[in-house]
Design a protein around this motif. Structure first.
Motif, mmCIF file in Angstrom:
data_model
loop_
_atom_site.group_PDB
_atom_site.id
_atom_site.type_symbol
_atom_site.label_atom_id
_atom_site.label_comp_id
_atom_site.label_asym_id
_atom_site.label_seq_id
_atom_site.Cartn_x
_atom_site.Cartn_y
_atom_site.Cartn_z
ATOM 1 N N ILE A 33 53.082 39.108 43.279
ATOM 2 C CA ILE A 33 53.331 39.706 44.594
ATOM 3 C C ILE A 33 53.426 41.228 44.490
ATOM 4 O O ILE A 33 52.835 41.967 45.288
ATOM 5 N N MET A 34 54.165 41.713 43.488
ATOM 6 C CA MET A 34 54.366 43.149 43.355
ATOM 7 C C MET A 34 53.106 43.872 42.897
ATOM 8 O O MET A 34 52.869 45.017 43.286
ATOM 9 N N VAL A 35 52.289 43.223 42.065
ATOM 10 C CA VAL A 35 51.013 43.838 41.670
ATOM 11 C C VAL A 35 50.134 44.041 42.896
ATOM 12 O O VAL A 35 49.500 45.095 43.059
ATOM 13 N N TYR A 36 50.096 43.039 43.765
ATOM 14 C CA TYR A 36 49.311 43.184 44.995
ATOM 15 C C TYR A 36 49.857 44.306 45.867
ATOM 16 O O TYR A 36 49.107 45.167 46.348
ATOM 17 N N SER A 37 51.175 44.313 46.040
ATOM 18 C CA SER A 37 51.784 45.335 46.882
ATOM 19 C C SER A 37 51.561 46.735 46.308
ATOM 20 O O SER A 37 51.224 47.667 47.039
ATOM 21 N N ALA A 38 51.741 46.878 44.987
ATOM 22 C CA ALA A 38 51.647 48.198 44.365
ATOM 23 C C ALA A 38 50.216 48.696 44.227
ATOM 24 O O ALA A 38 49.986 49.903 44.071
ATOM 25 N N SER A 39 49.240 47.787 44.288
ATOM 26 C CA SER A 39 47.855 48.176 44.004
ATOM 27 C C SER A 39 46.993 48.335 45.252
ATOM 28 O O SER A 39 45.822 48.708 45.135
ATOM 29 N N ILE A 40 47.548 48.062 46.418
ATOM 30 C CA ILE A 40 46.718 48.101 47.631
ATOM 31 C C ILE A 40 46.076 49.466 47.822
ATOM 32 O O ILE A 40 44.866 49.576 48.076
ATOM 33 N N ALA A 41 46.856 50.521 47.693
ATOM 34 C CA ALA A 41 46.337 51.872 47.957
ATOM 35 C C ALA A 41 45.263 52.263 46.957
ATOM 36 O O ALA A 41 44.200 52.764 47.335
ATOM 37 N N ILE A 42 45.528 52.028 45.669
ATOM 38 C CA ILE A 42 44.551 52.421 44.651
ATOM 39 C C ILE A 42 43.299 51.560 44.739
ATOM 40 O O ILE A 42 42.179 52.044 44.530
ATOM 41 N N HIS A 271 50.732 50.006 39.579
ATOM 42 C CA HIS A 271 50.618 48.549 39.436
ATOM 43 C C HIS A 271 50.692 48.085 37.982
ATOM 44 O O HIS A 271 50.706 46.882 37.725
ATOM 45 N N THR A 272 50.746 49.037 37.046
ATOM 46 C CA THR A 272 50.791 48.662 35.628
ATOM 47 C C THR A 272 52.136 49.083 35.030
ATOM 48 O O THR A 272 53.129 48.389 35.175
ATOM 49 N N ASP A 273 52.149 50.235 34.349
ATOM 50 C CA ASP A 273 53.356 50.664 33.634
ATOM 51 C C ASP A 273 54.540 50.942 34.560
ATOM 52 O O ASP A 273 55.696 50.767 34.165
ATOM 53 N N PHE A 274 54.273 51.387 35.797
ATOM 54 C CA PHE A 274 55.360 51.784 36.700
ATOM 55 C C PHE A 274 55.498 50.845 37.907
ATOM 56 O O PHE A 274 55.994 51.251 38.949
ATOM 57 N N LYS A 346 55.791 55.387 27.775
ATOM 58 C CA LYS A 346 55.047 54.562 26.816
ATOM 59 C C LYS A 346 54.107 53.666 27.605
ATOM 60 O O LYS A 346 54.405 53.250 28.712
ATOM 61 N N GLY A 347 52.973 53.344 27.013
ATOM 62 C CA GLY A 347 51.999 52.479 27.672
ATOM 63 C C GLY A 347 52.318 51.014 27.479
ATOM 64 O O GLY A 347 51.508 50.256 26.956
ATOM 65 N N LEU A 348 53.494 50.599 27.910
ATOM 66 C CA LEU A 348 53.919 49.207 27.760
ATOM 67 C C LEU A 348 54.119 48.568 29.123
ATOM 68 O O LEU A 348 54.759 49.149 30.001
ATOM 69 N N THR A 349 53.598 47.366 29.275
ATOM 70 C CA THR A 349 53.750 46.641 30.530
ATOM 71 C C THR A 349 55.086 45.906 30.553
ATOM 72 O O THR A 349 55.721 45.701 29.516
ATOM 73 N N LEU A 350 55.507 45.515 31.745
ATOM 74 C CA LEU A 350 56.675 44.662 31.897
ATOM 75 C C LEU A 350 56.199 43.220 31.740
ATOM 76 O O LEU A 350 55.365 42.755 32.523
ATOM 77 N N PRO A 351 56.663 42.496 30.710
ATOM 78 C CA PRO A 351 56.144 41.144 30.437
ATOM 79 C C PRO A 351 56.141 40.245 31.662
ATOM 80 O O PRO A 351 57.101 40.235 32.436
ATOM 81 N N PHE A 352 55.017 39.530 31.842
ATOM 82 C CA PHE A 352 54.806 38.543 32.917
ATOM 83 C C PHE A 352 54.624 39.164 34.290
ATOM 84 O O PHE A 352 54.221 38.460 35.216
ATOM 85 N N MET A 353 54.878 40.457 34.452
ATOM 86 C CA MET A 353 54.912 41.036 35.788
ATOM 87 C C MET A 353 53.866 42.132 36.014
ATOM 88 O O MET A 353 53.190 42.133 37.043
ATOM 89 N N SER A 354 53.738 43.064 35.103
ATOM 90 C CA SER A 354 52.805 44.171 35.292
ATOM 91 C C SER A 354 51.352 43.692 35.239
ATOM 92 O O SER A 354 51.045 42.666 34.631
ATOM 93 N N GLY A 356 47.746 43.415 33.938
ATOM 94 C CA GLY A 356 47.142 43.529 32.609
ATOM 95 C C GLY A 356 46.780 42.156 32.080
ATOM 96 O O GLY A 356 47.660 41.345 31.775
ATOM 97 N N GLY A 357 45.485 41.870 31.979
ATOM 98 C CA GLY A 357 45.028 40.559 31.557
ATOM 99 C C GLY A 357 45.442 40.188 30.149
ATOM 100 O O GLY A 357 45.919 39.070 29.899
#
Length: 386
Positions: A33-42, A271-274, A346-354, A356-357
């Motif tokens: 849900i948050m990836v969709y919300s955070a990525s709409i603009a980009i 939608h990724t690191d932040f 750091k270029g680290l994702t939030l596990p299960f959420m950010s 990144g395939g």
């Protein structure tokens, strides 16, 4: 040994840790849900109005692929994982080398971390976290007799860690190197490594970090940015200041799902690191506390599985489970710390959420292996062979 009639008379127990599985699914669902919300603009700026679902679809595909890979990984016994650990590690190191070859490895934002595949870009460093975890657990079990011996016990694994870190720093991917170092050191410590040796290594850790800062001044810029991001808010402190603004705008209950201002091309990598900063703005302190609580509960379940395996004499399974707990806990802590301005970027994702395939798929496989540890423990308690 329990007889079949004894087993039959016992109360029915679930085959898997449903609480752990439910927590992972909750985190993945909220992340989607948050990836969709955070990525709409980009997505709209890159692909137009018809492309707003681009990142949502790809994240959903990654989750489905991760579930499929996880189901396949669950069918592999711990004994088979342990037997193949050295072979798998060699594959991981080869991939870390291949990704650095110009023309093969894909360079994005100055980092060469990805291998372009047909469906998505694969990140070998994510796979290496899992492979070196399995190898280190196997190594620790095999070298139990030398766990207090620096030369015969710890030096070989330290050399391996140095080689892997060297390849990662060429990408560069310092975040992955830190997580992998935490995994290796924790597994060796949990296996009973000498406290003197462990503390000595901890004291030596600042030395390579100081050298990395000396040779790459941009890392000092990142440290200065977290100390005072408002000193240069339009350059070195730009990303962090906007992340902090997002946290401030969220207040207690958030601005509402989909109502983030910072995701409108203000906050880079929203939608990724932040992604966690966007979540803080839209869901507020309540959302942040919920995510932290879910991760905390997840780690409790993971280490409980590790303790159960250890109590049944499965040292390899116990170390694998505990290593996965350290891995996910460390990475989640770093990602959240970066979003809150407590740690350098750091270029680290939030596990299960950010988004990144590679991260989603590898994390799913790790959870499947963890569930296999739990399943084998449950089978042994029932007196059944695995």
């Amino acid at each position: 040994m329990m007889t079949p009639s004894t087993v039959h008379n016992q109360p029915a127990q679930p085959e898997l840790d449903l609480a752990l599985l439910s927590t992972v699914l909750l985190l993945s669902g909220l992340g989607l849900i948050m990836v969709y919300s955070a990525s709409i603009a980009i997505a709209e700026s890159k692909f137009g109005e018809n492309g707003t679902y681009y990142f949502l679809v790809r994240q959903a595909i990654s989750i489905v692929l991760g579930i499929g890979c996880g189901m396949a990984a669950f069918k592999v016994s711990l004994r088979q994982w342990q037997a193949c650990s050295r072979f798998l590690l060699v594959i991981g190191i080869v991939l870390l080398f291949v990704v650095l070859i110009p023309g093969i490895g894909l360079e994005i934002n100055g980092s060469r971390r990805w291998l372009p595949l047909v469906i998505f870009n694969f990140q070998p460093s994510e796979l290496m976290k899992l492979l070196i975890l399995i190898f280190t657990a196997d190594y620790a079990v095999r070298k139990t007799a030398y766990k207090d011996h620096l030369l015969k016990g710890f030096l070989p694994i330290l050399l391996l860690l140095s080689v892997v870190s060297f390849f990662l720093l060429q990408e560069p991917d310092l975040g992955a190197a830190i997580v992998i170092a935490a995994i290796v050191l924790s597994i060796m410590f949990l296996n009973g490594m000498s406290l003197k040796v462990f503390l000595g290594l901890i004291c030596l850790i600042p030395i390579p970090f100081v050298l990395l800062i000396i040779f790459e001044p941009y890392r000092m810029d990142r440290i200065n940015a977290i100390l005072d991001p408002w000193n240069d808010p339009f350059n070195k402190g730009y990303q962090l200041t906007h992340a902090l603004i997002a946290f401030g705008l969220g207040e207690w209950w958030g601005a509402g799902l989909g109502s983030s201002v910072e995701k409108l091309n203000y906050l880079p990598e929203a939608h990724t690191d932040f992604m966690f900063a966007v979540l803080a703005e839209e869901l507020g302190f309540a959302g942040v506390a919920t995510v932290i609580a879910l991760f905390f509960f997840l780690l409790i379940r993971i280490f409980k599985i590790g303790r159960t395996a250890a109590a049944q004499g499965d040292q390899f399974g116990a170390l694998v489970a505990q290593g996965i707990g350290v891995w996910l806990g460390t990475q989640a802590f770093i990602n959240m710390g970066v979003n809150m301005g407590l740690l350098p970027t750091k270029g680290l994702t939030l596990p299960f959420m950010s988004y990144g395939g590679s991260s989603i798929v590898i994390n799913a496989i790790a959870i499947a292996i963890l569930l296999r540890v739990d399943w084998e423990s449950r089978q042994k308690r029932r007196g059944l062979s695995v």
